[in-house]
Scaffold this motif. Structure first.
Motif, PDB file in Angstrom:
ATOM      1  N   LYS A  49       0.838  -1.206   0.000  1.00  0.00           N
ATOM      2  CA  LYS A  49       0.000   0.000   0.000  1.00  0.00           C
ATOM      3  C   LYS A  49       0.868   1.247   0.000  1.00  0.00           C
ATOM      4  CE  LYS A  49      -3.750   2.256   2.572  1.00  0.00           C
ATOM      5  NZ  LYS A  49      -4.645   2.163   3.766  1.00  0.00           N
ATOM      6  N   PHE A  50       1.941   1.239   0.803  1.00  0.00           N
ATOM      7  CA  PHE A  50       2.837   2.395   0.861  1.00  0.00           C
ATOM      8  C   PHE A  50       3.584   2.564  -0.463  1.00  0.00           C
ATOM      9  CE2 PHE A  50       6.773   4.562   2.520  1.00  0.00           C
ATOM     10  CZ  PHE A  50       6.149   5.774   2.793  1.00  0.00           C
ATOM     11  N   MET A  51       4.015   1.457  -1.055  1.00  0.00           N
ATOM     12  CA  MET A  51       4.672   1.516  -2.357  1.00  0.00           C
ATOM     13  C   MET A  51       3.741   2.086  -3.423  1.00  0.00           C
ATOM     14  SD  MET A  51       6.681  -2.153  -2.288  1.00  0.00           S
ATOM     15  CE  MET A  51       6.838  -2.180  -4.073  1.00  0.00           C
ATOM     16  N   SER A  52       2.481   1.664  -3.416  1.00  0.00           N
ATOM     17  CA  SER A  52       1.526   2.120  -4.426  1.00  0.00           C
ATOM     18  C   SER A  52       1.192   3.597  -4.277  1.00  0.00           C
ATOM     19  CB  SER A  52       0.250   1.283  -4.365  1.00  0.00           C
ATOM     20  OG  SER A  52      -0.448   1.508  -3.154  1.00  0.00           O
ATOM     21  N   SER A  56       9.476   5.896  -2.569  1.00  0.00           N
ATOM     22  CA  SER A  56      10.759   5.516  -3.173  1.00  0.00           C
ATOM     23  C   SER A  56      11.491   4.481  -2.332  1.00  0.00           C
ATOM     24  CB  SER A  56      11.644   6.752  -3.336  1.00  0.00           C
ATOM     25  OG  SER A  56      11.053   7.699  -4.189  1.00  0.00           O
ATOM     26  N   GLY A  57      11.027   4.278  -1.095  1.00  0.00           N
ATOM     27  CA  GLY A  57      11.668   3.322  -0.201  1.00  0.00           C
ATOM     28  C   GLY A  57      11.191   3.518   1.223  1.00  0.00           C
ATOM     29  N   PHE A  58      11.588   2.607   2.086  1.00  0.00           N
ATOM     30  CA  PHE A  58      11.188   2.731   3.486  1.00  0.00           C
ATOM     31  C   PHE A  58      12.101   1.899   4.367  1.00  0.00           C
ATOM     32  CE2 PHE A  58       8.516  -0.308   1.226  1.00  0.00           C
ATOM     33  CZ  PHE A  58       8.631  -1.471   1.966  1.00  0.00           C
ATOM     34  N   ASN A  59      12.120   2.285   5.638  1.00  0.00           N
ATOM     35  CA  ASN A  59      12.828   1.517   6.661  1.00  0.00           C
ATOM     36  C   ASN A  59      11.872   0.536   7.313  1.00  0.00           C
ATOM     37  OD1 ASN A  59      14.539   4.476   7.268  1.00  0.00           O
ATOM     38  ND2 ASN A  59      15.619   2.599   6.738  1.00  0.00           N
ATOM     39  N   ILE A  60      12.426  -0.467   7.954  1.00  0.00           N
ATOM     40  CA  ILE A  60      11.639  -1.472   8.648  1.00  0.00           C
ATOM     41  C   ILE A  60      12.224  -1.648  10.049  1.00  0.00           C
ATOM     42  CG2 ILE A  60      10.842  -3.860   8.669  1.00  0.00           C
ATOM     43  CD1 ILE A  60      12.287  -2.458   5.464  1.00  0.00           C
ATOM     44  N   THR A  61      11.375  -1.588  11.032  1.00  0.00           N
ATOM     45  CA  THR A  61      11.804  -1.842  12.403  1.00  0.00           C
ATOM     46  C   THR A  61      11.021  -3.030  12.955  1.00  0.00           C
ATOM     47  OG1 THR A  61      12.243  -0.792  14.545  1.00  0.00           O
ATOM     48  CG2 THR A  61      10.195  -0.178  13.424  1.00  0.00           C
ATOM     49  N   ASP A  73      12.915  -8.406  -3.615  1.00  0.00           N
ATOM     50  CA  ASP A  73      13.249  -9.156  -4.828  1.00  0.00           C
ATOM     51  C   ASP A  73      14.733  -9.460  -4.909  1.00  0.00           C
ATOM     52  OD1 ASP A  73      10.587  -8.984  -5.822  1.00  0.00           O
ATOM     53  OD2 ASP A  73      10.997  -6.942  -6.548  1.00  0.00           O
ATOM     54  N   ASP A  74      15.546  -8.534  -4.411  1.00  0.00           N
ATOM     55  CA  ASP A  74      17.002  -8.654  -4.506  1.00  0.00           C
ATOM     56  C   ASP A  74      17.608  -8.203  -3.182  1.00  0.00           C
ATOM     57  OD1 ASP A  74      19.379  -9.251  -5.923  1.00  0.00           O
ATOM     58  OD2 ASP A  74      19.705  -7.129  -6.341  1.00  0.00           O
ATOM     59  N   LEU A  75      18.658  -8.891  -2.731  1.00  0.00           N
ATOM     60  CA  LEU A  75      19.237  -8.630  -1.416  1.00  0.00           C
ATOM     61  C   LEU A  75      20.722  -8.311  -1.515  1.00  0.00           C
ATOM     62  CD1 LEU A  75      17.609 -11.686   0.394  1.00  0.00           C
ATOM     63  CD2 LEU A  75      16.987  -9.304   0.819  1.00  0.00           C
ATOM     64  N   THR A  76      21.197  -7.379  -0.692  1.00  0.00           N
ATOM     65  CA  THR A  76      22.629  -7.108  -0.590  1.00  0.00           C
ATOM     66  C   THR A  76      23.301  -8.229   0.211  1.00  0.00           C
ATOM     67  OG1 THR A  76      22.429  -5.889   1.484  1.00  0.00           O
ATOM     68  CG2 THR A  76      22.168  -4.627  -0.571  1.00  0.00           C
ATOM     69  N   ASP A  77      24.619  -8.265   0.153  1.00  0.00           N
ATOM     70  CA  ASP A  77      25.365  -9.278   0.915  1.00  0.00           C
ATOM     71  C   ASP A  77      25.114  -9.137   2.412  1.00  0.00           C
ATOM     72  OD1 ASP A  77      26.402 -10.325  -1.402  1.00  0.00           O
ATOM     73  OD2 ASP A  77      28.315  -9.260  -1.261  1.00  0.00           O
ATOM     74  N   GLU A  78      25.001  -7.885   2.881  1.00  0.00           N
ATOM     75  CA  GLU A  78      24.763  -7.661   4.311  1.00  0.00           C
ATOM     76  C   GLU A  78      23.401  -8.213   4.721  1.00  0.00           C
ATOM     77  OE1 GLU A  78      27.156  -6.699   6.060  1.00  0.00           O
ATOM     78  OE2 GLU A  78      28.464  -5.936   4.489  1.00  0.00           O
ATOM     79  N   ALA A  79      22.408  -7.997   3.885  1.00  0.00           N
ATOM     80  CA  ALA A  79      21.060  -8.497   4.188  1.00  0.00           C
ATOM     81  C   ALA A  79      21.020 -10.014   4.172  1.00  0.00           C
ATOM     82  CB  ALA A  79      20.052  -7.926   3.184  1.00  0.00           C
ATOM     83  N   LYS A  89      14.489  -0.298  -0.975  1.00  0.00           N
ATOM     84  CA  LYS A  89      14.527   0.709  -2.036  1.00  0.00           C
ATOM     85  C   LYS A  89      13.755   0.177  -3.235  1.00  0.00           C
ATOM     86  CE  LYS A  89      18.383   1.258  -4.410  1.00  0.00           C
ATOM     87  NZ  LYS A  89      19.736   1.707  -4.800  1.00  0.00           N
ATOM     88  N   ILE A  90      12.918   1.007  -3.808  1.00  0.00           N
ATOM     89  CA  ILE A  90      12.169   0.616  -4.998  1.00  0.00           C
ATOM     90  C   ILE A  90      12.773   1.325  -6.199  1.00  0.00           C
ATOM     91  CG2 ILE A  90       9.930   0.578  -6.150  1.00  0.00           C
ATOM     92  CD1 ILE A  90       9.856   1.042  -2.465  1.00  0.00           C
ATOM     93  N   ASP A  91      13.237   0.556  -7.155  1.00  0.00           N
ATOM     94  CA  ASP A  91      13.875   1.107  -8.348  1.00  0.00           C
ATOM     95  C   ASP A  91      13.421   0.304  -9.566  1.00  0.00           C
ATOM     96  OD1 ASP A  91      15.458   2.540 -10.060  1.00  0.00           O
ATOM     97  OD2 ASP A  91      17.370   1.757  -9.328  1.00  0.00           O
ATOM     98  N   ASN A  92      12.752   0.967 -10.512  1.00  0.00           N
ATOM     99  CA  ASN A  92      12.231   0.286 -11.697  1.00  0.00           C
ATOM    100  C   ASN A  92      11.349  -0.912 -11.321  1.00  0.00           C
ATOM    101  OD1 ASN A  92      13.433   1.998 -13.645  1.00  0.00           O
ATOM    102  ND2 ASN A  92      15.388   0.924 -13.389  1.00  0.00           N
ATOM    103  N   ASN A  93      10.540  -0.697 -10.294  1.00  0.00           N
ATOM    104  CA  ASN A  93       9.603  -1.720  -9.799  1.00  0.00           C
ATOM    105  C   ASN A  93      10.298  -2.948  -9.197  1.00  0.00           C
ATOM    106  OD1 ASN A  93       7.176  -0.339 -10.509  1.00  0.00           O
ATOM    107  ND2 ASN A  93       7.507  -0.931 -12.651  1.00  0.00           N
ATOM    108  N   ILE A  94      11.601  -2.849  -8.941  1.00  0.00           N
ATOM    109  CA  ILE A  94      12.336  -3.915  -8.263  1.00  0.00           C
ATOM    110  C   ILE A  94      12.515  -3.516  -6.800  1.00  0.00           C
ATOM    111  CG2 ILE A  94      14.477  -5.253  -8.153  1.00  0.00           C
ATOM    112  CD1 ILE A  94      14.835  -4.699 -11.139  1.00  0.00           C
ATOM    113  N   ILE A  95      12.261  -4.457  -5.893  1.00  0.00           N
ATOM    114  CA  ILE A  95      12.361  -4.202  -4.452  1.00  0.00           C
ATOM    115  C   ILE A  95      13.723  -4.689  -3.964  1.00  0.00           C
ATOM    116  CG2 ILE A  95      11.326  -4.640  -2.194  1.00  0.00           C
ATOM    117  CD1 ILE A  95       8.720  -5.355  -3.754  1.00  0.00           C
ATOM    118  N   PHE A  96      14.594  -3.728  -3.628  1.00  0.00           N
ATOM    119  CA  PHE A  96      15.933  -4.057  -3.160  1.00  0.00           C
ATOM    120  C   PHE A  96      15.962  -4.006  -1.633  1.00  0.00           C
ATOM    121  CE2 PHE A  96      16.559  -2.428  -7.444  1.00  0.00           C
ATOM    122  CZ  PHE A  96      17.460  -3.342  -7.979  1.00  0.00           C
TER     123      PHE A  96
END
Length: 271
Positions: A49-52, A56-61, A73-79, A89-96
């Motif tokens: 809902k927030f993305m729609s 552009s992105g959000f934090n999670i606690t 959809d895609d994860l960094t090495d740290e994650a 982060k939302i970039d070109n409809n991809i959730i990083f």
């Protein structure tokens, strides 16, 4: 205007809006940053809902960092190493998905507290999600070893084994902690939230840096460390601001100054 926020439950207490608005001022960026309360069983729905709405992105606690890990959809090495995500982060409809907690702690220790982690003996108390998030970034700094203590010994042993590929980690029970001083003691348990203090041996903190991941001017752990002759005592406010700065950079490609924001919060907020 770029739209960001933080999703959690509870979330009213969050300092993230203040922090990110201060970061934005430094670069004359217009952004909104809101607190989003999600039902505990509806993280995906809340995030979508927030993305729609144009985010552009959000934090999670808490308690949604694992939900966010599975949502990305895609994860960094740290994650991937942490098994949890605190920044989307939302970039070109991809959730990083990224996890900035561990690097935020390391940056606070190295930059603000001017501590070197290389060749240090570090005791981390607790083997939950908070510890998972900080282990790899600390091990990347080549400490001598990390001693990982937890009430349930088996849990610390499993976590130590899982992260042994990144460096030397030894797991054991809290009741097995020796009174021999170490260089750094990190409280990664929820004891400070509960207002309780763990049963730790005297002399453990003598001459050491003692760090509580929770922020607050005088947590029970910090009070105990002072009595136990710790050389340096810190709460986790610096980590909070540093991890937020890394989130900001992940979203916008700009690295904000953190020390002025830490000082500002100390002045304005009754911690």
């Amino acid at each position: 205007m770029r739209k960001f926020g933080v999703i959690g439950n509870p979330v009213d207490h969050s300092l993230s809006p203040m922090i990110h608005h201060e970061f934005a001022k430094e670069f004359d960026i217009e952004l909104s940053y809101e607190k989003i309360l999600s039902p505990v069983d509806a993280f995906n729905l809340t995030a979508e809902k927030f993305m729609s709405s144009g985010s552009s992105g959000f934090n999670i606690t808490l308690p949604f960092k694992i939900n966010a890990y599975n949502f990305a959809d895609d994860l960094t090495d740290e994650a991937k190493a942490a098994g949890a995500v605190n920044t989307i982060k939302i970039d070109n409809n991809i959730i990083f998905g990224e996890n900035t907690d561990g690097k935020g702690l390391v940056n606070d220790l190295e930059r603000n507290l001017e501590q070197t982690l290389r060749d240090k003996e570090i005791l981390i108390i607790g083997a939950g999600g908070a510890t998972r998030g900080i282990l790899k970034p600390i091990l990347d700094k080549n400490p001598e070893k990390i001693l990982l203590a937890n009430r349930t010994k088996e849990k610390s042993l499993r976590l130590a084994n899982e992260f042994s590929e990144y460096g030397k980690v030894c797991g054991f029970g809290i009741d097995q902690i020796k009174s021999k001083p170490v260089n750094i003691v990190i409280n990664a348990t929820s004891s400070s939230i509960d207002g309780t203090m763990l049963n730790l041996p005297k002399g453990l903190c003598e001459g050491a840096l003692c760090y509580d991941l929770m922020y607050g001017s005088e947590t029970p752990f910090m009070k105990w460390a002072l009595k136990d002759s710790a050389l340096i005592i810190s709460d986790g406010l610096g980590m909070l601001v540093e991890q937020a700065a890394l989130s900001f950079e992940f979203w916008l490609g700009k690295k904000p100054s953190t020390r002025p924001v830490i000082n500002l919060i100390r002045e304005r907020v009754d911690l």
